[in-house]
Design an enzyme around this catalytic site. Sequence first.
Site, mmCIF file in Angstrom:
data_model
loop_
_atom_site.group_PDB
_atom_site.id
_atom_site.type_symbol
_atom_site.label_atom_id
_atom_site.label_comp_id
_atom_site.label_asym_id
_atom_site.label_seq_id
_atom_site.Cartn_x
_atom_site.Cartn_y
_atom_site.Cartn_z
ATOM 1 N N ALA A 65 42.085 39.434 43.771
ATOM 2 C CA ALA A 65 41.929 38.731 45.044
ATOM 3 C C ALA A 65 42.845 37.521 45.100
ATOM 4 O O ALA A 65 43.264 36.982 44.068
ATOM 5 C CB ALA A 65 40.478 38.289 45.213
ATOM 6 N N GLU A 112 39.395 47.435 41.091
ATOM 7 C CA GLU A 112 38.329 48.049 41.881
ATOM 8 C C GLU A 112 38.896 48.976 42.955
ATOM 9 O O GLU A 112 38.306 50.018 43.257
ATOM 10 C CB GLU A 112 37.461 46.956 42.504
ATOM 11 C CG GLU A 112 36.599 46.237 41.468
ATOM 12 C CD GLU A 112 35.948 44.976 42.005
ATOM 13 O OE1 GLU A 112 34.735 44.810 41.786
ATOM 14 O OE2 GLU A 112 36.653 44.147 42.618
ATOM 15 N N GLU A 132 36.885 38.492 36.573
ATOM 16 C CA GLU A 132 36.156 37.576 37.450
ATOM 17 C C GLU A 132 35.286 36.580 36.691
ATOM 18 O O GLU A 132 35.095 35.443 37.131
ATOM 19 C CB GLU A 132 35.280 38.383 38.429
ATOM 20 C CG GLU A 132 36.046 39.154 39.485
ATOM 21 C CD GLU A 132 36.416 40.559 39.051
ATOM 22 O OE1 GLU A 132 36.775 41.366 39.920
ATOM 23 O OE2 GLU A 132 36.363 40.854 37.823
#
Length: 258
Positions: A65, A112, A132
């Site tokens: 991200a 993912e 993460e």
Amino acid sequence: MSYETILTERDEHVFIITLNRPDKLNAINATLRDEIVDALSSVRNDPEIRAIIIIGGPKAFAAGADISGFVEATNVDMFRTFGAGNMWDYTANMPQPTIAAISGFALGGGCELAMSCDFRIAAENAKFGQPEINIGVIPGAGGTQRLTRLVGMTKAKELVLLGEQIDAQEAYRIGLVNKIVPVDQLREEAITWAKKLSSKPPIGVMLAKAAINQGADMPIDTAILIERLAFANLFATEDQKEGAKAFVEKRKPDYKGK
């Protein structure tokens, strides 16, 4: 259609999405998420598209991200971002088979996204991880769930709780990827797989994918019933008749997706 963060093209029955934020290592932001969903939506019900490739690289498939958007984000923001209709679930639920062609980093949301596809072909330089935990959160787009289903609980916990990266060889060893190829052969190999898939009966492929996906978490009796119903329903298709006839006549079948 022209997009800001992705490129799209058609190659016969194959639809190719190329992640196109090279200056950001294809980091996943809201625009990229929305554009992938839009692109997939445009071919979801297109009978001419029988397989889909999502590719990035060469330095990164998608390096997770865009963390700059996390600094001020609230819990409500994140729940909405990863809620119904998100890019990862939309990819996983496409009726056509999907292939992730992975070169360089596939981390966090990028890993993912790769796991949301049906197949993963990795270049020799590929790196995978769910890091993460290192910024105080956990995977939020299927990383704790799809990863566990693909590689088992022991390895999934190792990757999620330690937040460390693994290389392509280790990813292949634990069952995260289907095949490893040289970097310069990645796109060609993905297209080869996609065209093989495209040569199969589209309705049969769609129902086989659905039976595998839906049955995986069901009691065996229920899962076999789903399989049996899908199997029986294929006898109502023209492709099933063509396949059987071609076999008897010792020729290559010509499937129409009907």
